[in-house]
Every structure is written in C-alpha cells, then in structure tokens.
Design a protein around this motif. Structure first.
Motif, PDB file in Angstrom:
ATOM      1  N   LEU A 185      44.340  29.585  53.686  1.00  7.59           N
ATOM      2  CA  LEU A 185      43.872  29.031  52.415  1.00  7.59           C
ATOM      3  C   LEU A 185      45.047  28.642  51.520  1.00  7.59           C
ATOM      4  O   LEU A 185      45.051  27.567  50.903  1.00  7.59           O
ATOM      5  N   GLN A 186      46.048  29.495  51.458  1.00  8.57           N
ATOM      6  CA  GLN A 186      47.225  29.210  50.629  1.00  8.57           C
ATOM      7  C   GLN A 186      47.970  27.977  51.123  1.00  8.57           C
ATOM      8  O   GLN A 186      48.552  27.226  50.319  1.00  8.57           O
ATOM      9  N   SER A 187      47.931  27.737  52.423  1.00  6.87           N
ATOM     10  CA  SER A 187      48.599  26.551  52.985  1.00  6.87           C
ATOM     11  C   SER A 187      47.943  25.254  52.519  1.00  6.87           C
ATOM     12  O   SER A 187      48.544  24.191  52.594  1.00  6.87           O
ATOM     13  N   LYS A 188      46.705  25.353  52.038  1.00 11.50           N
ATOM     14  CA  LYS A 188      46.003  24.185  51.512  1.00 11.50           C
ATOM     15  C   LYS A 188      46.085  24.101  49.984  1.00 11.50           C
ATOM     16  O   LYS A 188      45.383  23.298  49.365  1.00 11.50           O
ATOM     17  N   GLY A 189      46.918  24.939  49.396  1.00 12.77           N
ATOM     18  CA  GLY A 189      47.089  24.909  47.955  1.00 12.77           C
ATOM     19  C   GLY A 189      46.067  25.725  47.189  1.00 12.77           C
ATOM     20  O   GLY A 189      45.996  25.643  45.960  1.00 12.77           O
ATOM     21  N   ILE A 190      45.283  26.526  47.894  1.00 14.76           N
ATOM     22  CA  ILE A 190      44.265  27.362  47.250  1.00 14.76           C
ATOM     23  C   ILE A 190      44.902  28.675  46.788  1.00 14.76           C
ATOM     24  O   ILE A 190      45.600  29.341  47.558  1.00 14.76           O
ATOM     25  N   VAL A 191      44.670  29.045  45.549  1.00 15.87           N
ATOM     26  CA  VAL A 191      45.165  30.314  45.011  1.00 15.87           C
ATOM     27  C   VAL A 191      44.167  31.412  45.361  1.00 15.87           C
ATOM     28  O   VAL A 191      42.968  31.278  45.088  1.00 15.87           O
ATOM     29  N   VAL A 192      44.659  32.487  45.987  1.00 11.46           N
ATOM     30  CA  VAL A 192      43.796  33.610  46.358  1.00 11.46           C
ATOM     31  C   VAL A 192      44.129  34.804  45.474  1.00 11.46           C
ATOM     32  O   VAL A 192      45.283  35.230  45.394  1.00 11.46           O
ATOM     33  N   MET A 193      43.119  35.353  44.801  1.00  3.98           N
ATOM     34  CA  MET A 193      43.292  36.502  43.909  1.00  3.98           C
ATOM     35  C   MET A 193      42.337  37.596  44.369  1.00  3.98           C
ATOM     36  O   MET A 193      41.114  37.413  44.345  1.00  3.98           O
ATOM     37  N   GLU A 194      42.893  38.736  44.773  1.00  6.74           N
ATOM     38  CA  GLU A 194      42.097  39.814  45.353  1.00  6.74           C
ATOM     39  C   GLU A 194      41.796  40.958  44.386  1.00  6.74           C
ATOM     40  O   GLU A 194      41.121  41.910  44.757  1.00  6.74           O
ATOM     41  N   LYS A 195      42.278  40.871  43.163  1.00  2.22           N
ATOM     42  CA  LYS A 195      42.045  41.967  42.214  1.00  2.22           C
ATOM     43  C   LYS A 195      40.655  41.881  41.604  1.00  2.22           C
ATOM     44  O   LYS A 195      40.033  40.809  41.562  1.00  2.22           O
ATOM     45  N   PRO A 196      40.132  43.008  41.120  1.00  7.24           N
ATOM     46  CA  PRO A 196      38.787  43.029  40.539  1.00  7.24           C
ATOM     47  C   PRO A 196      38.694  42.169  39.284  1.00  7.24           C
ATOM     48  O   PRO A 196      39.645  42.060  38.508  1.00  7.24           O
ATOM     49  N   ILE A 197      37.532  41.578  39.089  1.00  3.11           N
ATOM     50  CA  ILE A 197      37.272  40.740  37.914  1.00  3.11           C
ATOM     51  C   ILE A 197      36.639  41.598  36.823  1.00  3.11           C
ATOM     52  O   ILE A 197      35.690  42.349  37.072  1.00  3.11           O
ATOM     53  N   ALA A 198      37.149  41.461  35.613  1.00  7.25           N
ATOM     54  CA  ALA A 198      36.579  42.181  34.469  1.00  7.25           C
ATOM     55  C   ALA A 198      35.430  41.409  33.848  1.00  7.25           C
ATOM     56  O   ALA A 198      34.391  41.984  33.512  1.00  7.25           O
ATOM     57  N   SER A 199      35.600  40.081  33.701  1.00 11.23           N
ATOM     58  CA  SER A 199      34.553  39.298  33.047  1.00 11.23           C
ATOM     59  C   SER A 199      34.787  37.807  33.238  1.00 11.23           C
ATOM     60  O   SER A 199      35.886  37.356  33.585  1.00 11.23           O
ATOM     61  N   PHE A 200      33.704  37.052  32.997  1.00 13.78           N
ATOM     62  CA  PHE A 200      33.790  35.605  32.837  1.00 13.78           C
ATOM     63  C   PHE A 200      33.720  35.323  31.342  1.00 13.78           C
ATOM     64  O   PHE A 200      32.845  35.846  30.649  1.00 13.78           O
ATOM     65  N   ALA A 201      34.626  34.495  30.850  1.00 13.67           N
ATOM     66  CA  ALA A 201      34.625  34.155  29.430  1.00 13.67           C
ATOM     67  C   ALA A 201      34.302  32.680  29.271  1.00 13.67           C
ATOM     68  O   ALA A 201      34.823  31.826  30.001  1.00 13.67           O
ATOM     69  N   GLY A 202      33.432  32.385  28.324  1.00 21.01           N
ATOM     70  CA  GLY A 202      33.069  30.995  28.092  1.00 21.01           C
ATOM     71  C   GLY A 202      32.340  30.835  26.786  1.00 21.01           C
ATOM     72  O   GLY A 202      32.153  31.798  26.021  1.00 21.01           O
TER      73      GLY A 202
END
Length: 300
Positions: A185-202
C-alpha cells in the motif's frame, strides 16, 4: 387467508420478488417495517435507468409499479416470529398480527455494526460512508480516509484508489493488515496508520480531520468506514436454516434454503457487494424459483 408467498423485507430484493410474483398472479404479502439500511445514502449507483436515484425515490417507484398487480398486498409490519407448519409458514408481527403462507421468502438484509468511534454518526451518510460503489463517485479526487478492522481492508484500500489517490488507511489499532500488505500500500503512496482512533471531527456533517489517541490528527474531507455485517432478522434462528461461514443464509441457485419452502434473497444470503442491482436481480431469480415450485405443486 393463506398467501402463496410471504416476503419479509421491502428492500430491492423483496420489492423485485413481489413484482415478479405479482406478474405471475400469485397472492403475495410484502411485509416491510420501512427501515431501509441505505436510508442515509443520498444517491444509489450502478442500477441502469436508475443511476443516482435516492433510496426513497427508488422505493416510491417500486411500490407504484407493484400496485399494478392487485394480488400483492403491502403489509407494513415488523416480523418477530416465524415458524414452519405442515401446510407452509406462520409469521407473527410485533403487534400480534398473523400471516400464513405456503412459501416464505426472507429478504430482510443485514444490519451494520460500526467501530465505536466518537463523532462517527453525525457524519455518516454525509461525508463518511461504507460502500465505495455507492458513494465513491461523489468523493472522487478528494483527501479520503478508509477505516476498517476487517480482513477486507487491503482489498478496500486497493479499490478506493479508483476514486482517489490521496488516501489514508487506518486500522484503528487492530492488526488487520500484514507487513507485506502495508509495504504494498505504501508503494502506491497510501499512508497507513495503525494507531487507535479517538474521534472523527467535523462540522455540519462534513469531516475535517481524524484524531488519534496519541493526540495527533490527519486532515480529511470524507471517507469510508467498514462495518461488521450481521443478520437483521431476529427470527432466522427460529427457522433453523443452514448458514454460510460468512453468516449469510445458505441457498442454492434458485434461492432455496435448507428448509423446504423457505427461500432467501439479497443481502440476507449474499453479504457483498451490497448494491441495488445485485439484490434486485437476486429477488427476481428467487421469485421465479418460488413460482416454479408453486406451479409444480398446483399442477400435481
């Protein structure tokens, strides 16, 4: 009255099955609690002549067409109990109503269980979705996030590259990707983040950033969150039909289950892909199977 067939579920599978059985002059009870899973979707795609139609408009047109066939009765009810009788099936609704039918078609679909992430539901159906085929077009070429704790994450990430190259993949702290998959995935320019998500803000339904438990954040304007899919019908266990490993109702090519006279169509039997055209086609095919079985019984 004993109906030829009772259809539980008024989504595309149930609606198309009712249409076909009505055309075959069968007495049908179309039972629907009017709680469609795709109600949050603004536009549904992939159905020729109906591309971009809203779910509510799709249902309106479907019911208008079905009403031409007077042998189909629309029953607004929630079914809570179903059992097989010697002569067919009995279903009971939440208010105590009783319906008898020679054949029973389950088209109740599935329900979604999303990861418990703060701020998700105010954004769901506006800037966060779950199906790229349904909503990817509207989010094309924008900075997107895909969040999934499911093994299908790698496939989903590859698929989303068709709509946006600016993609962040989040596992929400669950090991749903292998090391090799992350590298690819990273080879295609995709950023991978494996840490837990606290929230979505919007704001006003629009995603602005994804915030993580370590205090960091990544700006995004929309994305997709993969749910776990489970059966929405509370009475499937009562019927005792065989299930697939994925949790769908096991059926043959005509929609027959392991229980004689019991059929299933749409998402209840085939979890993915969840598209109108797939479900409607399954409803049509299964209705033909129901009608043929009824025809053989009546002829004999």
């Amino acid at each position: 009255m004993i109906y030829d067939c009772a259809i539980i579920g008024g989504g595309p599978a149930g609606l198309n099955a009712a249409l076909v059985l009505g055309m075959a002059r069968r007495n049908v009870a179309l039972i629907d609690d009017n709680r469609p899973r795709n109600a949050v979707t603004h536009a549904s795609h992939g159905f020729i002549t109906r591309d971009g139609v809203s779910p509510s408009e799709f249902r309106r047109i479907a019911h208008e067409e079905i009403r031409r066939y007077l042998s189909v009765e629309h029953v607004p009810a929630e079914i809570v109990t179903a059992r097989r009788l010697d002569s067919g099936f009995e279903v009971l609704d939440s208010s105590g109503g009783r319906i008898l039918a020679r054949k029973l078609l389950i088209a109740t679909g599935v329900k979604e269980i999303f990861p418990e992430i703060e701020g998700f539901y105010p954004l769901y159906g506006k800037s966060l979705f779950n199906c790229p085929y349904c909503d990817g077009w509207e989010l094309r070429d924008q900075p997107l996030v895909v969040v999934s704790e499911q093994p299908s994450l790698f496939h989903t990430a590859k698929l989303l590259l068709n709509w946006s190259k600016n993609l962040v993949v989040c596992t929400n702290g669950v090991s749903s990707l292998t090391s090799e998959q992350i590298i690819r995935l990273q080879s295609k320019g995709i950023v991978v983040m494996e840490k837990p998500i606290a929230s979505f803000a919007g704001n006003n339904g629009r995603l602005e950033e994804v915030r993580f438990t370590d205090g960091t954040a990544v700006p995004r304007v929309g994305g997709f969150v993969t749910p776990k899919l489970v059966q929405s019908a509370p009475f499937l266990d009562q019927l005792g039909c065989e299930m697939t490993k994925a949790g769908g109702v096991s059926i043959d090519e005509s929609g027959r289950t392991s229980i004689p006279g019991l059929y299933a169509a749409g998402d209840a039997a085939q979890f993915m892909p969840s598209q109108l055209v797939y479900a409607a086609a399954a409803g049509s095919r299964t209705a033909a199977g129901v009608n043929m079985e009824l025809t053989e019984e009546d002829f004999e």
